[in-house]
Enzyme design. Structure first.
Site, PDB file in Angstrom:
ATOM      1  CB  SER A 249      28.461  49.832  80.600  1.00  0.00           C
ATOM      2  OG  SER A 249      27.181  49.350  80.260  1.00  0.00           O
TER       3      SER A 249
ATOM      4  CG  HIS B  51      27.202  46.474  83.868  1.00  0.00           C
ATOM      5  ND1 HIS B  51      27.167  46.104  82.534  1.00  0.00           N
ATOM      6  CD2 HIS B  51      26.433  47.584  83.960  1.00  0.00           C
ATOM      7  CE1 HIS B  51      26.415  46.953  81.858  1.00  0.00           C
ATOM      8  NE2 HIS B  51      25.962  47.864  82.701  1.00  0.00           N
ATOM      9  CG  ASN B  52      28.846  43.214  80.475  1.00  0.00           C
ATOM     10  OD1 ASN B  52      28.696  44.354  80.915  1.00  0.00           O
ATOM     11  ND2 ASN B  52      29.510  42.987  79.365  1.00  0.00           N
TER      12      ASN B  52
ATOM     13  CE  LYS C 282      30.964  47.123  80.462  1.00  0.00           C
ATOM     14  NZ  LYS C 282      30.763  45.998  79.563  1.00  0.00           N
TER      15      LYS C 282
ATOM     16  CD  GLU D 218      24.140  44.159  78.957  1.00  0.00           C
ATOM     17  OE1 GLU D 218      24.330  43.629  77.837  1.00  0.00           O
ATOM     18  OE2 GLU D 218      24.878  45.052  79.416  1.00  0.00           O
TER      19      GLU D 218
END
Length: 483
Positions: free
Chosen positions: A129, A187-188, A184, A191
């Site tokens: 990232s 995480h996105n 991940k 986001e």
């Protein structure tokens, strides 16, 4: 030139920048691209006189690698990853390592890991990232897969990744199988939530308070000096201050239809699969979908009515409320994301270290913020923390700021301004702190039409009952109950 420490396939923006990052940290890298012209252009241009070996076949790439060989794929997620894996496997020997650095679905990574290991090789699926800037100057990395591979990729990954104040690397081993890509993905998803919350704050300032882009630029400048300090607040500040060639704010000339690559959607689907209420992130994904319906919205705006936005109070005080509301909703976003990771960790046996994940996100990535240091502290103090909102720091922040949060949500609703993530976050908080929800009625409804049974508050958990609500339904009940 000596053999390469690692090989990389895929010289698009991320791939090129990762290669330059590795070279700048003293590693030699062999590169390959399906389009050979890209290899030539790279090694004769940007990578000229650098420790980069250009290769024009997979055989040549593998021949130029030190043992155990490490081959990193930076190609489009999906079938291209599978295709390259099948081509590379016959060229490698026992103990060699294949690395996927793209945005692959964690289920695909788990499948690929098992396949590659069955051939005596090792596999790493790592989230990367930070975009092109992070890839070049230090990304956040979330590696998972074959544990035996970590000792070999760790020196490279931790050298090139972002570092925080004490020099700690924003890259730690996440877990087996698809663990790295799952983290991940979350995480996105976070986001997506952060970006939507910021956009809702922007729309409220613009359409309710009537603030100019320059005024909003100043607000985000101030927010970035306090608890909201983060990469996304920082770039929003810069965007609102950026002028087009005619001196007007360029952001107001951008069409209001948002794109997405699918990782937010995957996060929502994973939450549904695990039965985790990921409401804020789900609303953020749906908000992008709604934005894409531009033509429909234009037509609807001429046919459907709502209140005319107007504000008569203290603008400065309301902006202060808005910052507090943003902080509270952001806490909920992370709380939901961590709850999903906890459920997945238990299901797949990953034994995720939640404090380390927060550290991994402290620098290099899109959601990096000072906020994450507090998350690490919370999990270091209580590794078994079931919900971030219960940690003292976050509990206190919500208690101190929730009145402002409620005022902002009420104002958005009263003025007809959509704030799906901000308001759903508040509903989640209220639902989570509610001792008795109306699900008793819902379960009665299920039992009425489907004989799905229910539990009683005056009997032990695990005992199930069915009522013959109509008098002619009989006593037969369904055998499956799921709370």
């Amino acid at each position: 030139m000596k053999k390469a420490d690692i090989g990389l396939i895929g010289l698009a923006v991320m791939g090129e920048n990762l290669v330059m990052n590795m070279v700048n940290h003293g590693f030699t890298v062999a590169v390959f691209n399906r389009t050979s012209e890209k290899v030539t252009r790279f090694v004769e241009g940007r990578a000229k006189d650098k420790a980069v070996i250009g290769t024009y076949s997979l055989e040549e790439l593998v021949a130029n690698l030190e043992r155990p060989r490490k081959v990193m794929l930076m190609v489009k997620a999906g079938q291209p990853v599978d295709d390259y894996i099948e081509k590379i496997i016959p060229l490698l020997e026992e103990g060699d390592i294949i690395i996927d650095g793209g945005n692959s679905h964690f289920g695909d990574t788990a499948r690929r890991c098992a396949n590659v290991e069955s051939h005596g090789l090792l596999y790493v699926g790592t989230g990367v990232s930070g975009g092109e800037e992070g890839a070049l100057n230090g990304p956040s990395m979330m590696p998972g897969g074959s544990p035996a591979a970590w000792q070999y990729v760790k020196p490279i990954f931790q050298a090139i990744c972002a570092k925080v104040e004490n020099g700690a690397a924003c890259c730690e081993w996440i877990g087996e199988g698809g663990a790295g890509h799952f983290v991940k993905m979350v995480h996105n998803g976070i986001e997506y939530g952060d970006m939507q919350l910021i956009c809702e704050a922007y729309q409220i300032m613009r359409d309710v308070l009537g603030m100019s882009d320059d005024e909003m630029h100043e607000v985000f400048t101030e927010w970035n000096k306090g608890e909201l300090d983060s990469y996304l607040i920082e770039i929003t500040r810069d965007i609102l201050g950026y002028k087009d060639t005619d001196g007007s704010p360029i952001v107001e000339k951008i069409l209001d239809t948002a794109g997405q690559k699918g990782t937010g959607k995957w996060t929502g689907i994973a939450a549904l699969d695990e039965g985790i209420p990921l409401t804020l992130i789900g609303e953020a994904v749906f908000a992008r979908c709604l934005s894409a319906m531009k033509e429909e919205r234009v037509k609807a705006s001429k046919l459907l009515t709502g209140p005319k936005a107007q504000f008569t109070g203290d603008k400065k005080a309301f902006v202060d409320d808005l910052g507090k509301a943003l902080l509270c909703a952001k806490i909920v976003s992370y709380a939901q994301g961590y709850t999903l990771m906890r459920a997945a960790s238990e299901k797949y046996g990953w034994n995720l270290h939640f404090g380390n994940i927060a550290l991994t996100w402290r620098g290099g990535c899109i959601i990096r913020s000072v906020f994450l240091g507090k998350i690490k502290e919370a999990f270091d103090a209580e590794p078994g923390l079931v919900n971030l909102m219960l940690a003292p720091y976050f509990k206190e922040r919500i208690e101190n700021n929730q009145a402002a949060w409620r005022r902002v949500c009420a104002a958005a609703l009263a003025n007809g301004i959509p704030a799906p993530s901000m308001t759903s976050a508040l509903s989640y908080y209220d639902g989570y702190r509610c001792e008795r929800l109306p699900a008793n009625l819902l379960q009665a409804q299920r039992d009425y039409f489907g004989a799905h049974t229910y539990e009683r508050i005056d009997r032990p958990r695990g005992e199930f009952f069915h009522t013959n609500w109509t008098g002619h339904g009989g006593d037969t009940a369904a055998s499956v109950y799921k709370a």
